[in-house]
Design an enzyme around this catalytic site. Structure first.
Site, short mmCIF file in Angstrom:
data_model
loop_
_atom_site.label_atom_id
_atom_site.label_comp_id
_atom_site.label_asym_id
_atom_site.label_seq_id
_atom_site.Cartn_x
_atom_site.Cartn_y
_atom_site.Cartn_z
N ASP A 86 1.16 -1.32 -0.06
CA ASP A 86 0.06 0.09 -0.05
C ASP A 86 0.37 1.08 0.40
O ASP A 86 0.65 2.09 -0.48
CB ASP A 86 -1.03 0.56 1.11
CG ASP A 86 -2.43 0.40 0.65
OD1 ASP A 86 -2.45 1.09 -0.29
OD2 ASP A 86 -3.14 1.92 2.45
N HIS A 107 -5.75 5.99 6.85
CA HIS A 107 -4.95 6.35 6.15
C HIS A 107 -5.08 8.08 7.09
O HIS A 107 -5.85 8.49 7.60
CB HIS A 107 -5.67 6.89 4.31
CG HIS A 107 -5.09 5.71 4.01
ND1 HIS A 107 -3.52 5.80 3.12
CD2 HIS A 107 -5.17 4.70 3.56
CE1 HIS A 107 -3.70 4.37 2.26
NE2 HIS A 107 -4.62 3.80 3.00
N CYS A 122 -3.46 6.22 -2.79
CA CYS A 122 -4.31 4.74 -3.28
C CYS A 122 -4.10 5.20 -4.60
O CYS A 122 -4.71 6.63 -4.72
CB CYS A 122 -5.80 4.69 -2.25
SG CYS A 122 -6.77 3.63 -4.00
N ASN A 145 -0.31 5.84 4.31
CA ASN A 145 -1.31 5.12 5.93
C ASN A 145 -0.60 5.52 7.48
O ASN A 145 0.63 6.45 7.21
CB ASN A 145 -0.29 4.04 5.54
CG ASN A 145 -1.11 3.12 4.73
OD1 ASN A 145 -0.66 3.29 3.60
ND2 ASN A 145 -1.85 1.67 4.66
ZN ZN Z 1 -4.90 1.82 1.90
#
Ligand code: ZN
Length: 301
Positions: A14, A207, A238, A247
């Protein structure tokens, strides 16, 4: 005995997936090795999605091949469908993380599928994973708000987790994909979800887009959640959610948890070193606070 909180490191997936520059496979492998050395035992290392959609993750198989062989570490592969599951299985993932969404618009934008399609894929994958001895969990994204549809009714999340629970995931993750949640909302949503699926362990994914991630993490822990996602350095975003930033930073979360008396098994100094090392690799400032301020007291760990 103090309570243990497990941190799932999502930086290599991520965290990196929306980076503008593709990191070499060797750099990703060094990052993962450093995270293992720091004490992380569950690491999301790759995403088995189409390389055209997420070019940063095109080397998923090569990453899996190069990982340190550790029986005590779960290497998690993110999947969006059956094809991704087959790739993750072949590549040797010990855990797969499937994704669905709380809104149709986000499911379409993120996965190119309807919510129902993602649930059906999950219901096919879950028993296959079990038969293959692989841990399978699923994330519900945009639970606390959607970039395309706005507020998300809690009842919709409750209905989703009830359906998912029927196929016995090892865990359900409740995700604030675009960083809009606030702590009281986290408490309220988790109360409803917990009541709906009392037998399924919950994980939370926050996040820090609006600077509430650390407060949300604390609210989740107070609501009884024992597993939290975080990304070293606070990198991330994202690619399919406009303006979604990093994050919650693993080192910031670790500092908050350890100073609040929770056990994590992670070495804060090594983690800070890793964040600073990563900053040098990217040649861009990372968002985490601890990597700048350092721990307190200085003798800690
Ligand atoms: Zn995420």
């Amino acid at each position: 005995m103090s309570r243990s909180i497990q941190i799932v490191e999502v930086g290599p997936r991520d965290g990196l997936q929306s980076e503008p520059d593709v990191l070499p496979t060797e750099t990703k492998l060094e990052l993962i090795s450093r995270l293992v050395e720091a004490g992380l035992r569950r690491i999301e290392v790759a995403s088995f999605v189409h390389p055209k959609r997420v070019p940063q993750m095109a080397d998923a198989e090569a990453v899996m091949t190069g990982l340190p062989s550790r029986a005590d570490v779960q290497y998690v592969g993110l999947i969006l469908n059956r094809k991704g599951f087959d790739r993750a299985l072949a590549a040797g993932c010990t855990e797969v993380g499937m994704v669905t969404a709380a809104t149709e618009s986000f499911a379409q934008r993120n996965q190119g599928a309807s919510i129902e399609d993602t649930l059906r894929a999950w219901e096919e994958i879950a028993p296959l994973a079990r038969a293959s001895g692989i841990r399978a969990q699923i994330t519900v994204s945009v639970v606390f708000g959607c970039p395309f549809e706005g507020e998300v009714p809690v009842q919709r999340v409750v209905d989703l987790v009830k359906r998912i629970a029927q196929s016995n995931p090892i865990e359900i993750a409740i995700a604030d994909t675009i960083g809009v949640a606030v702590p009281d909302q986290v408490s309220a949503v988790l109360r409803e979800v917990r009541a709906a699926v009392p037998h399924i362990p919950l994980r939370c994914h926050f996040h820090n887009t609006r600077n509430t991630a650390i407060a949300n993490a604390y609210a989740a822990v107070n609501a009884g959640v024992n597993t939290l996602d975080a990304s070293v350095g606070g990198i991330g975003g994202c690619p399919f959610a406009p303006n979604a930033t990093g994050n919650v930073a693993t080192e910031d979360l670790l500092y908050m948890l350890s100073r609040s008396g929770f056990e994590t098994g992670i070495d804060l100094r090594r983690l800070i070193d890793t964040a600073r090392w990563l900053e040098a690799q990217r040649a861009r400032v990372i968002p985490s606070m601890l990597s700048k301020a350092g721990p307190f007291p200085q003798a800690l760990q």
